[in-house]
Design a protein around this motif. Structure first.
Motif, PDB file in Angstrom:
ATOM      1  N   VAL A 281      17.878  49.823  10.430  1.00  0.00           N
ATOM      2  CA  VAL A 281      16.993  49.590  11.568  1.00  0.00           C
ATOM      3  C   VAL A 281      16.970  50.864  12.389  1.00  0.00           C
ATOM      4  CG1 VAL A 281      16.588  48.230  13.646  1.00  0.00           C
ATOM      5  CG2 VAL A 281      17.521  47.125  11.615  1.00  0.00           C
ATOM      6  N   SER A 282      15.785  51.339  12.694  1.00  0.00           N
ATOM      7  CA  SER A 282      15.637  52.527  13.531  1.00  0.00           C
ATOM      8  C   SER A 282      15.690  52.065  14.985  1.00  0.00           C
ATOM      9  CB  SER A 282      14.310  53.220  13.214  1.00  0.00           C
ATOM     10  OG  SER A 282      14.254  54.448  13.886  1.00  0.00           O
ATOM     11  N   TYR A 283      16.881  52.121  15.551  1.00  0.00           N
ATOM     12  CA  TYR A 283      17.195  51.592  16.871  1.00  0.00           C
ATOM     13  C   TYR A 283      17.348  52.764  17.834  1.00  0.00           C
ATOM     14  CZ  TYR A 283      19.811  48.539  20.121  1.00  0.00           C
ATOM     15  OH  TYR A 283      20.229  47.805  21.190  1.00  0.00           O
ATOM     16  N   PRO A 284      16.997  52.625  19.124  1.00  0.00           N
ATOM     17  CA  PRO A 284      17.033  53.766  20.048  1.00  0.00           C
ATOM     18  C   PRO A 284      18.363  54.530  20.103  1.00  0.00           C
ATOM     19  CG  PRO A 284      15.924  51.931  21.078  1.00  0.00           C
ATOM     20  CD  PRO A 284      16.460  51.435  19.770  1.00  0.00           C
ATOM     21  N   TYR A 285      19.476  53.844  20.025  1.00  0.00           N
ATOM     22  CA  TYR A 285      20.762  54.537  20.145  1.00  0.00           C
ATOM     23  C   TYR A 285      21.370  54.895  18.800  1.00  0.00           C
ATOM     24  CZ  TYR A 285      20.168  52.902  24.858  1.00  0.00           C
ATOM     25  OH  TYR A 285      19.659  52.662  26.091  1.00  0.00           O
ATOM     26  N   SER A 286      20.759  54.446  17.738  1.00  0.00           N
ATOM     27  CA  SER A 286      21.232  54.753  16.397  1.00  0.00           C
ATOM     28  C   SER A 286      20.013  54.772  15.484  1.00  0.00           C
ATOM     29  CB  SER A 286      22.223  53.691  15.920  1.00  0.00           C
ATOM     30  OG  SER A 286      22.532  53.879  14.566  1.00  0.00           O
TER      31      SER A 286
ATOM     32  N   SER B 103      22.627  50.981   4.725  1.00  0.00           N
ATOM     33  CA  SER B 103      23.379  50.646   3.520  1.00  0.00           C
ATOM     34  C   SER B 103      22.444  50.649   2.317  1.00  0.00           C
ATOM     35  CB  SER B 103      24.063  49.281   3.652  1.00  0.00           C
ATOM     36  OG  SER B 103      23.115  48.263   3.852  1.00  0.00           O
ATOM     37  N   THR B 104      23.026  50.852   1.155  1.00  0.00           N
ATOM     38  CA  THR B 104      22.244  50.904  -0.082  1.00  0.00           C
ATOM     39  C   THR B 104      22.844  49.964  -1.114  1.00  0.00           C
ATOM     40  OG1 THR B 104      23.537  52.732  -0.954  1.00  0.00           O
ATOM     41  CG2 THR B 104      21.560  53.305   0.271  1.00  0.00           C
TER      42      THR B 104
ATOM     43  N   PRO C 126      24.220  44.403  10.611  1.00  0.00           N
ATOM     44  CA  PRO C 126      25.656  44.352  10.895  1.00  0.00           C
ATOM     45  C   PRO C 126      25.962  43.619  12.202  1.00  0.00           C
ATOM     46  CG  PRO C 126      24.800  46.502  11.458  1.00  0.00           C
ATOM     47  CD  PRO C 126      23.674  45.741  10.811  1.00  0.00           C
ATOM     48  N   TYR C 127      27.226  43.191  12.321  1.00  0.00           N
ATOM     49  CA  TYR C 127      27.691  42.548  13.544  1.00  0.00           C
ATOM     50  C   TYR C 127      27.900  43.578  14.649  1.00  0.00           C
ATOM     51  CZ  TYR C 127      28.659  38.727  10.362  1.00  0.00           C
ATOM     52  OH  TYR C 127      28.537  37.744   9.430  1.00  0.00           O
ATOM     53  N   LEU C 128      28.296  44.781  14.255  1.00  0.00           N
ATOM     54  CA  LEU C 128      28.563  45.867  15.194  1.00  0.00           C
ATOM     55  C   LEU C 128      27.616  47.024  14.916  1.00  0.00           C
ATOM     56  CD1 LEU C 128      32.443  45.795  14.847  1.00  0.00           C
ATOM     57  CD2 LEU C 128      31.096  44.806  16.696  1.00  0.00           C
ATOM     58  N   ASN C 129      27.228  47.745  15.945  1.00  0.00           N
ATOM     59  CA  ASN C 129      26.237  48.815  15.787  1.00  0.00           C
ATOM     60  C   ASN C 129      26.658  49.918  14.836  1.00  0.00           C
ATOM     61  OD1 ASN C 129      24.642  47.436  17.533  1.00  0.00           O
ATOM     62  ND2 ASN C 129      24.761  48.906  19.186  1.00  0.00           N
ATOM     63  N   PHE C 130      27.937  50.165  14.684  1.00  0.00           N
ATOM     64  CA  PHE C 130      28.389  51.268  13.825  1.00  0.00           C
ATOM     65  C   PHE C 130      28.750  50.810  12.418  1.00  0.00           C
ATOM     66  CE2 PHE C 130      31.901  49.717  16.397  1.00  0.00           C
ATOM     67  CZ  PHE C 130      32.815  49.358  15.433  1.00  0.00           C
ATOM     68  N   ALA C 131      28.598  49.538  12.124  1.00  0.00           N
ATOM     69  CA  ALA C 131      28.926  49.010  10.793  1.00  0.00           C
ATOM     70  C   ALA C 131      27.708  49.092   9.871  1.00  0.00           C
ATOM     71  CB  ALA C 131      29.401  47.570  10.908  1.00  0.00           C
ATOM     72  N   ARG C 132      27.955  48.865   8.598  1.00  0.00           N
ATOM     73  CA  ARG C 132      26.870  48.864   7.607  1.00  0.00           C
ATOM     74  C   ARG C 132      26.271  47.468   7.465  1.00  0.00           C
ATOM     75  NH1 ARG C 132      28.685  52.497   2.479  1.00  0.00           N
ATOM     76  NH2 ARG C 132      28.882  54.436   3.636  1.00  0.00           N
ATOM     77  N   GLY C 133      25.017  47.447   7.056  1.00  0.00           N
ATOM     78  CA  GLY C 133      24.382  46.184   6.721  1.00  0.00           C
ATOM     79  C   GLY C 133      24.946  45.667   5.405  1.00  0.00           C
ATOM     80  N   ARG C 134      24.731  44.396   5.123  1.00  0.00           N
ATOM     81  CA  ARG C 134      25.259  43.791   3.890  1.00  0.00           C
ATOM     82  C   ARG C 134      24.119  43.385   2.966  1.00  0.00           C
ATOM     83  NH1 ARG C 134      27.650  38.835   5.555  1.00  0.00           N
ATOM     84  NH2 ARG C 134      26.333  39.070   7.362  1.00  0.00           N
ATOM     85  N   TRP C 135      24.268  43.728   1.706  1.00  0.00           N
ATOM     86  CA  TRP C 135      23.318  43.356   0.663  1.00  0.00           C
ATOM     87  C   TRP C 135      23.874  42.182  -0.137  1.00  0.00           C
ATOM     88  CZ3 TRP C 135      18.447  44.974   0.086  1.00  0.00           C
ATOM     89  CH2 TRP C 135      18.084  46.180   0.670  1.00  0.00           C
ATOM     90  N   LYS C 136      22.964  41.328  -0.582  1.00  0.00           N
ATOM     91  CA  LYS C 136      23.373  40.188  -1.411  1.00  0.00           C
ATOM     92  C   LYS C 136      22.203  39.846  -2.336  1.00  0.00           C
ATOM     93  CE  LYS C 136      24.575  35.333  -0.752  1.00  0.00           C
ATOM     94  NZ  LYS C 136      24.774  34.296   0.258  1.00  0.00           N
TER      95      LYS C 136
END
Length: 106
Positions: free
Chosen positions: A63-68, A74-75, A93-103
């Motif tokens: 996600v292209s978010y203003p602060y990040s 994630s890939t 992700p649950y936290l802004n600095f974590a990776r997204g999860r793929w399933k």
């Protein structure tokens, strides 16, 4: 998700993007999907269908978010056969600095 038949020699990736319910502000920014080394494309939250050539593909989502600029970056890799629809899910992700999860959804 649409299970329409893809063109000959192609398959479909049925993507579902989800967000963590406490991160509801992310809803105002669309996820960005990049297939292989193609151009990054904004996709809606929820369901979308991406036609691809049959074969091995690398999916990247964030996600292209203003602060990040690449929140949840994630890939994953997926094989798509001709005429096949592969169902994938990316979860923010649950936290802004974590990776997204793929399933892969079966």
């Amino acid at each position: 998700m649409s299970d329409t038949a893809p063109p000959p020699g192609q398959g479909l990736i049925a993507l579902r993007t989800r967000l963590f319910f406490l991160s509801f502000l992310l809803y105002f920014w669309k996820p960005v999907l990049q297939v292989d080394d193609g151009a990054p494309t904004k996709v809606p939250w929820g369901r979308s269908t991406i036609p691809v050539d049959a074969g091995h593909h690398r999916l990247r989502c964030y996600v292209s978010y203003p602060y990040s600029t690449t929140l949840g970056d994630s890939t994953t890799e997926v094989d798509v056969a001709a005429g096949e629809t592969v169902h994938m899910q990316w979860h923010s992700p649950y936290l802004n600095f974590a990776r997204g999860r793929w399933k892969q959804i079966r």
